[in-house]
Scaffold this active site. Structure first.
Site, PDB file in Angstrom:
ATOM      1  N   LEU A 159      -1.170  10.405  -8.626  1.00  0.00           N
ATOM      2  CA  LEU A 159      -1.939   9.355  -7.952  1.00  0.00           C
ATOM      3  C   LEU A 159      -3.193   9.946  -7.303  1.00  0.00           C
ATOM      4  O   LEU A 159      -4.269   9.334  -7.322  1.00  0.00           O
ATOM      5  CB  LEU A 159      -1.032   8.697  -6.900  1.00  0.00           C
ATOM      6  CG  LEU A 159      -1.435   7.370  -6.295  1.00  0.00           C
ATOM      7  CD1 LEU A 159      -1.893   6.381  -7.339  1.00  0.00           C
ATOM      8  CD2 LEU A 159      -0.258   6.802  -5.502  1.00  0.00           C
ATOM      9  N   SER A 171       6.860   3.440  -0.319  1.00  0.00           N
ATOM     10  CA  SER A 171       7.331   3.190  -1.678  1.00  0.00           C
ATOM     11  C   SER A 171       8.264   1.989  -1.703  1.00  0.00           C
ATOM     12  O   SER A 171       8.953   1.693  -0.711  1.00  0.00           O
ATOM     13  CB  SER A 171       8.090   4.417  -2.195  1.00  0.00           C
ATOM     14  OG  SER A 171       8.745   4.133  -3.411  1.00  0.00           O
ATOM     15  N   ASN A 172       8.314   1.354  -2.862  1.00  0.00           N
ATOM     16  CA  ASN A 172       9.302   0.279  -3.089  1.00  0.00           C
ATOM     17  C   ASN A 172      10.725   0.793  -2.845  1.00  0.00           C
ATOM     18  O   ASN A 172      11.627  -0.003  -2.571  1.00  0.00           O
ATOM     19  CB  ASN A 172       9.140  -0.299  -4.491  1.00  0.00           C
ATOM     20  CG  ASN A 172       9.554   0.656  -5.592  1.00  0.00           C
ATOM     21  OD1 ASN A 172      10.717   0.682  -5.992  1.00  0.00           O
ATOM     22  ND2 ASN A 172       8.624   1.463  -6.094  1.00  0.00           N
ATOM     23  N   HIS A 173      10.913   2.125  -2.901  1.00  0.00           N
ATOM     24  CA  HIS A 173      12.272   2.662  -2.743  1.00  0.00           C
ATOM     25  C   HIS A 173      12.773   2.623  -1.295  1.00  0.00           C
ATOM     26  O   HIS A 173      13.949   2.891  -1.056  1.00  0.00           O
ATOM     27  CB  HIS A 173      12.367   4.045  -3.375  1.00  0.00           C
ATOM     28  CG  HIS A 173      12.084   3.976  -4.842  1.00  0.00           C
ATOM     29  ND1 HIS A 173      12.958   3.377  -5.731  1.00  0.00           N
ATOM     30  CD2 HIS A 173      10.991   4.311  -5.568  1.00  0.00           C
ATOM     31  CE1 HIS A 173      12.427   3.397  -6.952  1.00  0.00           C
ATOM     32  NE2 HIS A 173      11.232   3.946  -6.871  1.00  0.00           N
ATOM     33  N   ASP A 195      -3.583  19.892  -0.769  1.00  0.00           N
ATOM     34  CA  ASP A 195      -2.326  19.882  -1.548  1.00  0.00           C
ATOM     35  C   ASP A 195      -1.726  21.287  -1.464  1.00  0.00           C
ATOM     36  O   ASP A 195      -2.449  22.271  -1.273  1.00  0.00           O
ATOM     37  CB  ASP A 195      -2.595  19.529  -3.020  1.00  0.00           C
ATOM     38  CG  ASP A 195      -1.354  18.992  -3.721  1.00  0.00           C
ATOM     39  OD1 ASP A 195      -1.327  17.796  -4.076  1.00  0.00           O
ATOM     40  OD2 ASP A 195      -0.379  19.766  -3.918  1.00  0.00           O
ATOM     41  N   ARG A 213      10.904  -2.984 -16.344  1.00  0.00           N
ATOM     42  CA  ARG A 213      10.844  -3.127 -14.880  1.00  0.00           C
ATOM     43  C   ARG A 213       9.407  -3.043 -14.378  1.00  0.00           C
ATOM     44  O   ARG A 213       8.989  -3.789 -13.498  1.00  0.00           O
ATOM     45  CB  ARG A 213      11.711  -2.052 -14.221  1.00  0.00           C
ATOM     46  CG  ARG A 213      11.472  -1.909 -12.724  1.00  0.00           C
ATOM     47  CD  ARG A 213      12.348  -0.831 -12.110  1.00  0.00           C
ATOM     48  NE  ARG A 213      11.976  -0.548 -10.756  1.00  0.00           N
ATOM     49  CZ  ARG A 213      11.106   0.395 -10.388  1.00  0.00           C
ATOM     50  NH1 ARG A 213      10.512   1.153 -11.309  1.00  0.00           N
ATOM     51  NH2 ARG A 213      10.821   0.580  -9.127  1.00  0.00           N
ATOM     52  N   GLY A 269       3.730  14.770  -0.810  1.00  0.00           N
ATOM     53  CA  GLY A 269       5.165  14.751  -0.547  1.00  0.00           C
ATOM     54  C   GLY A 269       5.928  14.785  -1.842  1.00  0.00           C
ATOM     55  O   GLY A 269       5.347  14.787  -2.933  1.00  0.00           O
ATOM     56  N   TYR A 323      14.955   9.938  -0.827  1.00  0.00           N
ATOM     57  CA  TYR A 323      13.500   9.754  -0.965  1.00  0.00           C
ATOM     58  C   TYR A 323      13.061   8.427  -0.323  1.00  0.00           C
ATOM     59  O   TYR A 323      12.128   8.390   0.494  1.00  0.00           O
ATOM     60  CB  TYR A 323      13.137   9.802  -2.459  1.00  0.00           C
ATOM     61  CG  TYR A 323      11.774   9.279  -2.787  1.00  0.00           C
ATOM     62  CD1 TYR A 323      10.637   9.962  -2.375  1.00  0.00           C
ATOM     63  CD2 TYR A 323      11.614   8.091  -3.510  1.00  0.00           C
ATOM     64  CE1 TYR A 323       9.367   9.465  -2.674  1.00  0.00           C
ATOM     65  CE2 TYR A 323      10.356   7.599  -3.812  1.00  0.00           C
ATOM     66  CZ  TYR A 323       9.236   8.292  -3.387  1.00  0.00           C
ATOM     67  OH  TYR A 323       7.979   7.802  -3.672  1.00  0.00           O
ATOM     68  N   SER A 344       7.924  13.030  -4.585  1.00  0.00           N
ATOM     69  CA  SER A 344       7.715  11.647  -5.010  1.00  0.00           C
ATOM     70  C   SER A 344       8.898  11.067  -5.791  1.00  0.00           C
ATOM     71  O   SER A 344       8.792   9.972  -6.345  1.00  0.00           O
ATOM     72  CB  SER A 344       6.436  11.557  -5.845  1.00  0.00           C
ATOM     73  OG  SER A 344       6.532  12.405  -6.974  1.00  0.00           O
TER      74      SER A 344
END
Ligand code: NAI
Ligand code: 15L
Length: 269
Positions: free
Chosen positions: A16, A109-111, A35, A176, A71, A138, A73
């Site tokens: 990203l 995140s969606n997670h 990074d 998905r 981080g 995560y 991911s």
């Protein structure tokens, strides 16, 4: 807050980060790159770990805002998530507070809500205030990041937009993803809106394109001024022909988090 110009991009060597290094300068940003890995073709990038507080403090000095993508991911052993995502994000917030920087855009995140059942048929879209249901350590670290952002807003007046990104890749590669995809162009539009909208306090938004098969509500993202332009639908016919429709009996198909809910397998309880 005046419109930010200099932005620290953490995670600049990642997927990203690489997309955003290409796209965000078009909005007039000057990016400072950070990074733990060297960033190819960018000799001035800061190569340092989120665990290095001194390096973080220097990295944020003088920037107008931070886009925090660094981080782990994907799911990983808890100790690794703890160091990079939990302690690393805390270290960044401390550096930003100490240097008096006004805003962070945080790659959530969606997670963080991955165990939420995906809407089917005429079910309403998933609202932004749906209870957190992390699907992995995560996802749990992203829930932590959102709460950390709320704490730093309430206690220190440091603003954050937490973006619960769906899947931001060049194109959707699974059925998905037809529901959760965010095109790179829409990603840049959303990050730009998150960097420039006024008085965000701590705002949580979902990050995706205007997909025909969208699962969640983009109202809070649109309120920042985000206007998605892309839709995954042109990819639908081919992906469904190759992979079949989502199976509502398969937990990896019927939850927002996809295979993250089953991989590693659900613990007995
Ligand atoms: P990525 O794994 O390609 O990039 C992450 C970058 O962070 C890597 O370059 C890595 O070297 C760096 N990094 C990891 N640990 C670090 C540490 N301790 N110190 C400094 N740098 C470190 O991931 P991607 O896909 O670019 O995602 C960027 C962010 O967006 C991540 O936080 C991820 O959780 C989040 N996200 C991404 C999604 C996507 O679809 N790409 C979806 C949802 C969230
Ligand atoms: C994420 O949070 C991951 O960082 C990314 O690699 C994808 O797996 C994405 O979620 C997804 O849900 O597709």
């Amino acid at each position: 807050m005046p419109a930010p110009r200099t932005v620290l991009l953490t995670g600049a060597a990642g997927g990203l980060g690489t997309l955003m290094r290409d796209l965000l300068p078009e909005y007039g940003y000057e990016l400072r790159l950070f990074d733990v890995r060297p960033v190819e073709g960018e000799p001035n990038a800061i190569t340092a770990d989120l665990g290095d507080r001194g390096a973080l403090r220097e990295a944020v000095r003088g920037v107008d805002a931070v886009l925090h993508l660094a981080g782990i991911s994907l799911e990983a052993p808890f100790e690794k998530i703890l160091r990079a995502n939990i302690e690393g994000t805390y270290n960044l917030y401390e550096a930003v507070r100490e240097e008096g920087i006004g805003r962070i855009v945080f790659a959530s995140s969606n997670h963080a809500v991955g165990f939420t059942p995906a809407p089917r048929g005429t079910d309403p879209l998933i609202p932004i205030d749906t209870p957190r249901r992390p699907d992995t350590f995560y996802g749990l670290s992203k829930a932590f990041g959102e709460d950390l952002a709320q704490l730093y807003w309430d206690k220190h007046g440091l603003e954050t937009v937490s973006v619960r990104i769906g899947s931001c890749f060049a194109r959707p590669t699974s059925v998905r993803m037809l529901s959760v995809w965010m095109s790179p162009g829409d990603g840049a539009r959303l990050f730009h809106a998150a960097l420039t909208a006024e008085d965000v306090g701590h705002t949580v938004v979902y990050g995706s394109s205007a997909n025909t098969r969208l699962w969640w509500d983009l109202t809070t993202a649109r309120a920042l001024g985000y206007e998605p332009r892309d839709d995954s639908e042109p990819y639908a016919e081919k992906l469904i022909a190759e992979q079949g429709e989502l199976d509502p009996q398969n937990p990896a198909h019927s939850h927002l988090g996809g295979h993250f809910v089953t991989d590693p397998p659900i613990w007995p309880h």
